[in-house]
Scaffold this motif. Structure first.
Motif, PDB file in Angstrom:
ATOM      1  N   THR A  97       0.784  -1.303  -0.337  1.00 39.53           N
ATOM      2  CA  THR A  97       0.006   0.295   0.034  1.00 39.53           C
ATOM      3  C   THR A  97       0.706   1.232  -0.001  1.00 39.53           C
ATOM      4  N   GLY A  98       2.445   1.312   0.763  1.00 39.62           N
ATOM      5  CA  GLY A  98       3.364   2.717   0.370  1.00 39.62           C
ATOM      6  C   GLY A  98       2.974   3.146  -1.159  1.00 39.62           C
ATOM      7  N   ASP A  99       2.762   2.035  -2.040  1.00 40.58           N
ATOM      8  CA  ASP A  99       3.392   1.828  -3.433  1.00 40.58           C
ATOM      9  C   ASP A  99       2.457   2.624  -4.570  1.00 40.58           C
ATOM     10  N   VAL A 100       0.678   2.361  -3.393  1.00 35.59           N
ATOM     11  CA  VAL A 100      -0.073   3.075  -4.467  1.00 35.59           C
ATOM     12  C   VAL A 100      -0.757   3.805  -3.009  1.00 35.59           C
ATOM     13  N   SER A 101      -1.812   4.650  -3.537  1.00 39.28           N
ATOM     14  CA  SER A 101      -1.717   5.806  -2.858  1.00 39.28           C
ATOM     15  C   SER A 101      -3.384   4.779  -2.304  1.00 39.28           C
ATOM     16  N   VAL A 102      -3.871   3.696  -1.879  1.00 37.55           N
ATOM     17  CA  VAL A 102      -4.827   2.537  -1.840  1.00 37.55           C
ATOM     18  C   VAL A 102      -4.568   3.206   0.061  1.00 37.55           C
ATOM     19  N   ALA A 103      -5.474   2.751   0.609  1.00 40.66           N
ATOM     20  CA  ALA A 103      -5.625   2.768   2.342  1.00 40.66           C
ATOM     21  C   ALA A 103      -6.096   1.064   3.116  1.00 40.66           C
ATOM     22  N   VAL A 104      -6.361   0.544   3.310  1.00 37.29           N
ATOM     23  CA  VAL A 104      -6.358  -0.915   4.678  1.00 37.29           C
ATOM     24  C   VAL A 104      -7.334  -0.157   5.105  1.00 37.29           C
ATOM     25  N   ASP A 105      -9.213  -0.498   5.150  1.00 38.62           N
ATOM     26  CA  ASP A 105      -9.998  -0.041   6.032  1.00 38.62           C
ATOM     27  C   ASP A 105     -10.036  -0.920   7.269  1.00 38.62           C
ATOM     28  N   ASP A 106      -9.889  -1.775   6.772  1.00 36.51           N
ATOM     29  CA  ASP A 106     -10.555  -3.017   7.143  1.00 36.51           C
ATOM     30  C   ASP A 106     -11.045  -4.516   6.645  1.00 36.51           C
ATOM     31  N   SER A 107     -10.181  -5.808   6.731  1.00 39.31           N
ATOM     32  CA  SER A 107     -10.231  -7.249   6.147  1.00 39.31           C
ATOM     33  C   SER A 107     -10.467  -8.267   6.644  1.00 39.31           C
ATOM     34  N   VAL A 108     -11.254  -9.231   6.025  1.00 34.35           N
ATOM     35  CA  VAL A 108     -11.357 -10.268   6.425  1.00 34.35           C
ATOM     36  C   VAL A 108     -10.555 -11.435   5.723  1.00 34.35           C
ATOM     37  N   ALA A 109      -8.586 -11.287   6.699  1.00 39.68           N
ATOM     38  CA  ALA A 109      -8.284 -12.051   6.447  1.00 39.68           C
ATOM     39  C   ALA A 109      -8.210 -13.331   5.254  1.00 39.68           C
ATOM     40  N   GLU A 110      -9.277 -14.530   6.267  1.00 35.33           N
ATOM     41  CA  GLU A 110      -9.748 -15.527   5.748  1.00 35.33           C
ATOM     42  C   GLU A 110     -10.168 -15.585   4.757  1.00 35.33           C
ATOM     43  N   PHE A 111     -11.088 -14.861   4.820  1.00 44.00           N
ATOM     44  CA  PHE A 111     -11.828 -13.921   2.901  1.00 44.00           C
ATOM     45  C   PHE A 111     -11.401 -13.925   2.006  1.00 44.00           C
ATOM     46  N   GLY A 112      -9.889 -13.293   1.978  1.00 46.76           N
ATOM     47  CA  GLY A 112      -9.012 -12.547   1.072  1.00 46.76           C
ATOM     48  C   GLY A 112      -9.778 -11.400   0.532  1.00 46.76           C
ATOM     49  N   VAL A 113     -10.231 -10.675   1.624  1.00 40.68           N
ATOM     50  CA  VAL A 113     -11.567  -9.351   1.448  1.00 40.68           C
ATOM     51  C   VAL A 113     -10.500  -8.207   1.872  1.00 40.68           C
ATOM     52  N   MET A 114     -10.766  -7.404   1.461  1.00 42.82           N
ATOM     53  CA  MET A 114     -10.204  -5.295   2.073  1.00 42.82           C
ATOM     54  C   MET A 114     -11.398  -4.721   1.440  1.00 42.82           C
ATOM     55  N   LEU A 115     -11.331  -3.720   3.250  1.00 42.48           N
ATOM     56  CA  LEU A 115     -12.330  -2.854   2.182  1.00 42.48           C
ATOM     57  C   LEU A 115     -10.806  -1.526   2.554  1.00 42.48           C
ATOM     58  N   VAL A 116     -10.532  -1.250   0.849  1.00 40.84           N
ATOM     59  CA  VAL A 116      -9.919  -0.092   0.551  1.00 40.84           C
ATOM     60  C   VAL A 116     -11.004   1.096   0.239  1.00 40.84           C
ATOM     61  N   SER A 117     -10.043   2.201   0.769  1.00 42.89           N
ATOM     62  CA  SER A 117     -10.729   4.027  -0.347  1.00 42.89           C
ATOM     63  C   SER A 117      -9.419   3.918  -0.842  1.00 42.89           C
ATOM     64  N   GLY A 118      -9.674   5.208  -1.207  1.00 47.28           N
ATOM     65  CA  GLY A 118      -8.332   6.145  -2.188  1.00 47.28           C
ATOM     66  C   GLY A 118      -9.232   6.561  -2.949  1.00 47.28           C
ATOM     67  N   GLU A 119      -8.227   7.554  -4.099  1.00 45.34           N
ATOM     68  CA  GLU A 119      -9.110   8.614  -4.752  1.00 45.34           C
ATOM     69  C   GLU A 119      -9.322   7.257  -6.409  1.00 45.34           C
ATOM     70  N   PRO A 120     -10.337   7.075  -7.013  1.00 39.38           N
ATOM     71  CA  PRO A 120     -10.733   6.142  -7.811  1.00 39.38           C
ATOM     72  C   PRO A 120      -9.458   5.654  -8.583  1.00 39.38           C
ATOM     73  N   ALA A 121      -8.869   6.276  -9.558  1.00 40.14           N
ATOM     74  CA  ALA A 121      -7.326   5.752 -10.086  1.00 40.14           C
ATOM     75  C   ALA A 121      -6.001   5.379  -9.416  1.00 40.14           C
ATOM     76  N   ALA A 122      -6.069   5.379  -8.464  1.00 41.02           N
ATOM     77  CA  ALA A 122      -5.372   4.594  -7.532  1.00 41.02           C
ATOM     78  C   ALA A 122      -5.775   3.430  -6.995  1.00 41.02           C
ATOM     79  N   LEU A 123      -7.161   3.240  -6.824  1.00 42.39           N
ATOM     80  CA  LEU A 123      -7.805   2.083  -6.346  1.00 42.39           C
ATOM     81  C   LEU A 123      -7.908   1.692  -8.218  1.00 42.39           C
ATOM     82  N   ILE A 124      -8.059   1.721  -8.724  1.00 41.77           N
ATOM     83  CA  ILE A 124      -7.613   1.036 -10.136  1.00 41.77           C
ATOM     84  C   ILE A 124      -5.698   0.777 -10.561  1.00 41.77           C
ATOM     85  N   GLU A 125      -5.463   1.589  -9.615  1.00 45.86           N
ATOM     86  CA  GLU A 125      -4.077   0.739 -10.083  1.00 45.86           C
ATOM     87  C   GLU A 125      -3.610  -0.579  -9.330  1.00 45.86           C
ATOM     88  N   THR A 126      -4.412  -0.395  -8.291  1.00 47.51           N
ATOM     89  CA  THR A 126      -4.487  -1.629  -7.908  1.00 47.51           C
ATOM     90  C   THR A 126      -4.038  -3.533  -8.496  1.00 47.51           C
TER      91      THR A 126
END
Length: 166
Positions: A97-126
């Protein structure tokens, strides 16, 4: 060999929202009249490295063939170790996440999902990151979180009931 239908079903349901979520991201960037600084929140799904999964499956199949594990033990071991690999994929993304401007707000690691926020372009860059399997609406995170909480409390452990990523 291993029953993985619950995970596939969850991803199929989630996949239906992928195009909409991406459209939503680009729509959000235009929502403020073209000004930058708009932020979006989405569910980001990650998956384990495919080679690691294949190696795990081969290892467990060998243990079944040699008689070290029966089929039920093999399924339980596969699911346990797959969850570990999925948590590793979450950790890998968190480290990036230091390489992209996206913040991990929460996660359910065992399912491999995270709630992330950031500018739309940064989200797409992931999306090109090897562990990222897609962007989905925030409601998918809420579903995964509810199912994980149900599993943890025993509510989802009845006969024939599966967690979304099994």
């Amino acid at each position: 060999m291993f029953d993985d239908t619950g995970r596939r079903q969850f991803l199929q349901i989630a996949g239906a929202g992928t195009a909409a979520s991406l459209s939503g991201c680009s729509a959000l960037s235009n929502h403020d009249g073209g000004e930058s600084g708009g932020s979006a929140t989405v569910t980001l799904a990650v998956q384990p490295d495919q080679q690691s999964l294949q190696e795990l499956q081969s290892e467990i199949q060998s243990q079944v063939q040699s008689g070290e594990l029966d089929r039920m033990q093999a399924q339980a071991e596969f699911q346990r170790r797959r969850a570990e690999l999925t948590r590793d994929a979450v950790d890998t993304f968190r480290n990036r996440t230091g390489d992209v401007s996206v913040a991990v707000d929460d996660s359910v690691a065992e399912f491999g999902v995270m709630l992330v926020s950031g500018e739309p372009a940064a989200l797409i860059e992931t999306l090109p990151l090897e562990e990222v399997s897609g962007l989905f609406p925030p409601s998918m995170f809420e579903r995964a979180q509810a199912q994980a909480e149900g599993t943890a409390t025993g509510a989802g452990t009845g006969a024939g009931t599966r967690t979304p990523m099994e």
